[in-house]
Design a protein around this motif. Structure first.
Motif, PDB file in Angstrom:
ATOM      1  N   GLN A 129      51.681 100.472  34.315  1.00 44.88           N
ATOM      2  CA  GLN A 129      51.067 100.281  35.628  1.00 44.88           C
ATOM      3  C   GLN A 129      51.483  98.950  36.260  1.00 44.88           C
ATOM      4  N   HIS A 130      51.762  97.957  35.423  1.00 46.51           N
ATOM      5  CA  HIS A 130      52.117  96.633  35.935  1.00 46.51           C
ATOM      6  C   HIS A 130      53.603  96.329  35.763  1.00 46.51           C
ATOM      7  N   ASN A 131      54.355  97.381  35.453  1.00 46.71           N
ATOM      8  CA  ASN A 131      55.808  97.250  35.332  1.00 46.71           C
ATOM      9  C   ASN A 131      56.196  96.117  34.375  1.00 46.71           C
ATOM     10  N   LYS A 132      55.510  96.083  33.231  1.00 44.26           N
ATOM     11  CA  LYS A 132      55.750  95.044  32.232  1.00 44.26           C
ATOM     12  C   LYS A 132      56.193  95.689  30.918  1.00 44.26           C
ATOM     13  N   LYS A 133      56.973  94.937  30.163  1.00 42.04           N
ATOM     14  CA  LYS A 133      57.309  95.343  28.801  1.00 42.04           C
ATOM     15  C   LYS A 133      56.654  94.350  27.859  1.00 42.04           C
ATOM     16  N   VAL A 134      55.823  94.834  26.958  1.00 38.53           N
ATOM     17  CA  VAL A 134      55.051  93.939  26.094  1.00 38.53           C
ATOM     18  C   VAL A 134      55.520  94.075  24.647  1.00 38.53           C
ATOM     19  N   SER A 135      55.505  92.957  23.962  1.00 39.89           N
ATOM     20  CA  SER A 135      55.901  92.924  22.555  1.00 39.89           C
ATOM     21  C   SER A 135      54.673  93.087  21.674  1.00 39.89           C
ATOM     22  N   ILE A 136      54.817  93.909  20.639  1.00 41.78           N
ATOM     23  CA  ILE A 136      53.668  94.188  19.780  1.00 41.78           C
ATOM     24  C   ILE A 136      54.035  94.077  18.309  1.00 41.78           C
ATOM     25  N   LEU A 137      53.014  93.826  17.510  1.00 38.78           N
ATOM     26  CA  LEU A 137      53.051  94.023  16.070  1.00 38.78           C
ATOM     27  C   LEU A 137      52.003  95.069  15.742  1.00 38.78           C
ATOM     28  N   LEU A 138      52.334  96.025  14.923  1.00 37.04           N
ATOM     29  CA  LEU A 138      51.355  96.995  14.461  1.00 37.04           C
ATOM     30  C   LEU A 138      50.581  96.399  13.292  1.00 37.04           C
ATOM     31  N   ARG A 139      49.254  96.351  13.437  1.00 33.25           N
ATOM     32  CA  ARG A 139      48.439  95.855  12.326  1.00 33.25           C
ATOM     33  C   ARG A 139      48.190  97.004  11.347  1.00 33.25           C
TER      34      ARG A 139
END
Length: 402
Positions: A129-139
């Motif tokens: 929705q905000h045209n962003k790419k976010v970095s994640i770690l899976l817990r």
């Protein structure tokens, strides 16, 4: 400890009311955090787990020595940004709302610890929705078994992380989303571990699991968050987690497991701040009930909830004071067992039960040691509406009160 005693003596002289104060030795905090971070291997980064103590003076003292802050709410994100608008922040916690996820994205949080498949889907939708790419770690909530510790977040049913049995589904889902960049895994399986050798073996498990999944699904393993979980020994203050031995063995483990190209994140809280804090409370009554002696202090677990929360006798020291302004005899205990309690109208308001005392009088001050983490920050401050304690910060050539 000398300057802490001097600060308490000054409080006793200046205050009309009984002493009730948190005291933080910021010089000790600087030395300790600098020592801890300096000895980490080159590819390791320390983030401070703000939940342990988020007082502004504590954060500002720690900030120069850590990579960033680990937070568990948007309120903590804002506290981190108040210290420095660009400080790296990693965002965890099992119950993030849509508004928190949105705000954290807009705050350019460095990494999200994704705690469930549902949270992954919501984060993806909000990022799109905000045209962003976010970095994640899976817990990951690993199946274990793990070394013994005070608290377990994995290896058993808890609200933390994604069950190891579901992690491959979560990996495939994360890799299918254009708005998500899967960078690695977050493991925080136990808390308050005191055995440095067992902690190394735990991290070895983390390394092997993360490598297996990254190779199987062919994505670059950028980060492994090995959590905090390093403990404080409240039963014997002289026998603490051996950080020097741990970091030496960690360097060897990194070489053995070929992890030198992966950024390893630590998110310690109590291990960094616990030893800098003191909770000083004046004795306001000594009484006997049913053959037991109770020492009542000006304060309570509404200020310092850690002992009753963890069900331990908290370590303390005594500072005697001679001043007595009443016309009747001063009450004292000599060579006997006492239970130290607060002012609250509940029998749960206990700091230490059946502990031996050489001598203690009304008007003396009890100083609870290692009170710099999960003390004020986890307490129910306004229960019974007693006054809040004073907060005193000790730094070379200055005493700052808040």
């Amino acid at each position: 400890m000398k300057k802490v005693i001097e600060a308490i003596q000054l409080l006793k002289e200046e205050m009309d009311e009984p002493v009730c104060s948190y005291i933080y030795d910021l010089d000790h905090l600087k030395e300790h955090v600098e020592s801890v971070t300096r000895t980490l291997p080159e590819n390791c980064h320390m983030y401070y787990a703000m939940k342990a103590n988020s007082e502004e003076r504590i954060l500002r003292t720690i900030y120069p020595f850590v990579k960033g802050f680990e937070v568990a709410s948007i309120g903590e994100v804002k506290k981190a940004r108040a210290i420095n608008s660009n400080v790296p922040v990693i965002f965890g916690g099992p119950g993030k709302t849509d508004n928190e996820l949105k705000s954290a994205i807009l705050e350019n949080v460095q990494l999200f610890h994704v705690e469930s498949i549902n949270e992954l889907k919501r984060l993806t939708m909000i990022a799109e929705q905000h045209n962003k790419k976010v970095s994640i770690l899976l817990r990951v909530n690993l199946r274990g078994p793990f070394p013994s510790a005070t608290l377990h977040m994995a290896g058993r049913p808890t609200q933390f992380g994604i069950d190891e049995a579901q992690i491959e589904e979560a990996i495939q889902l994360a890799l299918s989303y254009e708005s998500i960049q899967l960078e690695g895994f977050h493991f925080h399986s136990i808390s308050n571990n005191l055995d440095n050798k067992r902690h190394i073996e735990l991290i070895r498990i983390y390394f092997q699991k993360a490598r297996h999944w990254s190779e199987k699904y062919e994505f670059t393993l950028v980060y492994i968050n090995v959590g905090g979980g390093i403990g404080v020994n409240f039963s014997d203050l002289d026998q603490q987690f051996n950080w020097e031995h741990f970091t030496g063995e960690l360097k060897q483990l990194i070489d053995q497991e070929n992890m030198s190209n992966v950024a390893l994140i630590f998110e310690c809280g109590r291990f960094l701040t616990s030893s800098c804090g003191y909770y000083a409370v004046e004795v306001i009554d000594i009484k006997e009930n049913h053959g037991k002696t109770f020492v009542v202090v000006c304060g309570g677990t509404q200020h310092f909830r850690l002992p009753v929360s963890w069900q331990h006798n908290h370590p303390f020291g005594l500072i005697p004071f001679e001043k007595w302004h009443y016309p009747f005899e001063l009450t004292a205990v000599v060579n006997q067992e006492v239970t130290i309690v607060g002012q609250l109208c509940t029998p749960k308001d206990v700091f230490a039960k059946d502990v031996s005392i050489d001598q203690l009088r009304i008007g003396d001050v009890i100083v609870f040691l290692y009170a710099g983490a999960y003390g004020w920050s986890i307490s129910h401050h306004d229960f019974l509406s007693h006054p809040h304690p004073q907060h005193t910060f000790l730094e070379t050539e200055s005493i700052l009160n808040a």
